[in-house]
Design an enzyme around this catalytic site. Structure first.
Site, mmCIF file in Angstrom:
data_model
loop_
_atom_site.group_PDB
_atom_site.id
_atom_site.type_symbol
_atom_site.label_atom_id
_atom_site.label_comp_id
_atom_site.label_asym_id
_atom_site.label_seq_id
_atom_site.Cartn_x
_atom_site.Cartn_y
_atom_site.Cartn_z
ATOM 1 N N SER A 232 22.937 -7.946 83.758
ATOM 2 C CA SER A 232 21.060 -8.940 83.720
ATOM 3 C C SER A 232 21.098 -8.925 85.007
ATOM 4 O O SER A 232 20.994 -7.933 85.887
ATOM 5 C CB SER A 232 21.906 -10.205 83.144
ATOM 6 O OG SER A 232 20.153 -11.079 82.439
ATOM 7 N N ASP A 326 19.498 -4.111 73.614
ATOM 8 C CA ASP A 326 19.596 -5.419 74.080
ATOM 9 C C ASP A 326 18.092 -5.713 74.326
ATOM 10 O O ASP A 326 17.381 -4.793 74.487
ATOM 11 C CB ASP A 326 19.856 -4.489 75.581
ATOM 12 C CG ASP A 326 19.526 -5.354 76.949
ATOM 13 O OD1 ASP A 326 19.301 -6.948 76.351
ATOM 14 O OD2 ASP A 326 19.778 -5.175 78.186
ATOM 15 N N HIS A 360 22.581 -8.399 75.207
ATOM 16 C CA HIS A 360 22.830 -8.248 76.281
ATOM 17 C C HIS A 360 23.939 -8.792 77.331
ATOM 18 O O HIS A 360 23.745 -7.863 78.120
ATOM 19 C CB HIS A 360 21.513 -8.976 76.397
ATOM 20 C CG HIS A 360 21.466 -9.487 77.962
ATOM 21 N ND1 HIS A 360 21.162 -8.304 78.476
ATOM 22 C CD2 HIS A 360 21.304 -10.430 78.704
ATOM 23 C CE1 HIS A 360 20.796 -8.497 79.995
ATOM 24 N NE2 HIS A 360 20.329 -9.993 80.434
#
Length: 416
Positions: A232, A326, A360
């Site tokens: 991330s 995502d 994600h």
């Protein structure tokens, strides 16, 4: 009250490492009897996660989750670890939290009568993070704060910096489990931990350089280079470390961005400004949760290029892992652009692995799926995307790939 004739078994043992597969069996049932299996865990913040699945015993009165199909519930079909990854929070938009890796995650698995709901048998799976002989050493070295995990046995071992910083504090799960595979791993904190700032105004790359040098110089770490793993927001940090530091040999970037985001990144006299979010692109999901997938702009556009991480400077191997569903941002596009830049500079030392229906947060295997939760930068719950089963399969596949990648590129005696 549990029945004394009916037994629930977790094999090969009720105690295992958190990334291991276990076999759940129920014995002593009436032939062809319906039985509901229920799983539950309470995380380190007191949030309850649970799943259930309906099974039918065979003619011997046996249910084997590793080979029998679930007929309904949180998942269907043959899913040996479905009772773990299909667990959902009782409180919406919560992500499972594990702060203390010195204690195992406790998964209670219970068998209930499929018709009456009566408890028949139960057992607890203790899923740990530390193998016997592993060292967990708190790090306070100069400005550097974190925890160092050293595997058992005779070193030195390949070294990895584990970055997982958005939201503050320290996440040790992935680092401890990676260390169990034969790596020295530094779980690195940046803010909201011990005496580190609570709300930093910039990302000071020299702090991360200090951490990298500390790890490289540690007597238990085998050189000449080290690895970095990120996910991330930390992805841009990992790319920056690979771009500006010598001695980074292998970098894993999981659903990251190729541009800097949130706050400015500083390194010596260089300032990389954050990309400015395009707020009019915020959408609402079908379930009326904020969807920010298209809010992070394209860092390769001329007006945004000051925020682009100069990945062409890097001389290391890259593994880009991307989830095509995502919804934090378009990580597949960002990885494609990053490898395009590398290729345009004659660099082919990268691989991209793509997961079409994953969301994600690609965590360690069997981690409960997180389709939505609080977002530290957005300040509210957002949708993170993904489909339950596909996401769990992606986590399992990526975990194996990460180990192979680091073992291959951190055991070499020469740089690129």
């Amino acid at each position: 009250m549990a029945s004394s004739q009916i037994r629930l078994k977790i094999l090969p043992s009720v105690r295992c490492l958190a990334d291991k597969v276990v076999q759940v069996k129920v014995e002593g049932l009436a032939p062809h009897k319906a039985v509901q299996l229920r799983s539950r865990l309470v995380d380190d913040k007191g949030v309850l996660f649970k799943a259930s699945a309906l099974y039918k015993a065979d003619e011997r009165g046996l249910v084997d989750v590793s080979s029998d199909p679930s007929l309904g519930g949180s998942y269907t079909g043959v899913e040996p670890m479905g009772l773990l990854w299909a667990m959902a929070p009782e409180t919406p938009h919560k992500k499972v939290v594990k702060k203390n890796v010195l204690s195992p995650t406790l998964i209670e698995i219970a068998a209930h009568n499929g018709d009456t709901g009566e408890l028949l048998a139960c057992e607890t799976n203790e899923r740990g993070y530390m193998v016997e002989g592993m060292k967990r050493i708190p790090v306070e070295e100069g400005r550097v704060r974190g925890v160092l995990f050293i595997p058992p046995g005779k070193g030195p071992f390949p070294g990895i910096v584990d970055l997982y910083i958005l939201g503050g504090g320290l996440n040790e799960q992935r680092a401890s489990l990676l260390a169990s595979k034969g790596f020295v791993v530094l779980a690195l904190a940046y803010y909201g931990y011990q005496d580190l700032p609570k709300k930093p105004k910039n990302l000071d790359l020299e702090y991360f350089e200090e951490a990298a040098v500390y790890l490289q110089n540690h007597p238990e770490v085998k050189g000449p280079g080290i690895g970095v793993i990120s996910m991330s927001h930390s992805g841009a940090l990992a790319l920056s470390m690979a771009s500006f530091f010598s001695g980074i040999t292998a970098t894993v970037c999981i659903n990251g961005c190729n541009g800097n985001t949130v706050i400015p990144l500083h390194y010596k006299d260089i300032v990389i400004p954050p990309l400015r979010p395009v707020l009019w692109k915020v959408r609402m999901s079908k379930s009326w949760i904020v969807d920010i997938r298209n809010v992070t702009p394209d860092a390769t556009l001329k007006k945004n290029r000051p925020s682009l991480i100069p990945i062409e400077r890097a001389n290391c191997h890259f593994l880009f892992a991307v989830s095509e569903d995502d919804h934090n941002w378009n990580s597949a596009l960002f990885a494609k652009q990053a490898v395009g830049i590398l290729r345009s500079h004659g660099k082919e030392s990268f691989q991209v692995v793509s997961y079409p229906e994953a969301g994600h947060f690609l965590e360690v295997p069997h981690t409960p799926f997180c389709p939505s939760s609080f977002h530290a930068a957005a300040g509210r719950a957002v949708v993170f995307g993904g489909e339950l089963k596909a996401h769990s399969e992606a986590q399992l596949d990526l975990w194996e790939r990460v180990q192979v990648f680091f073992k291959k590129h951190l055991n070499t005696s020469t740089y690129l």
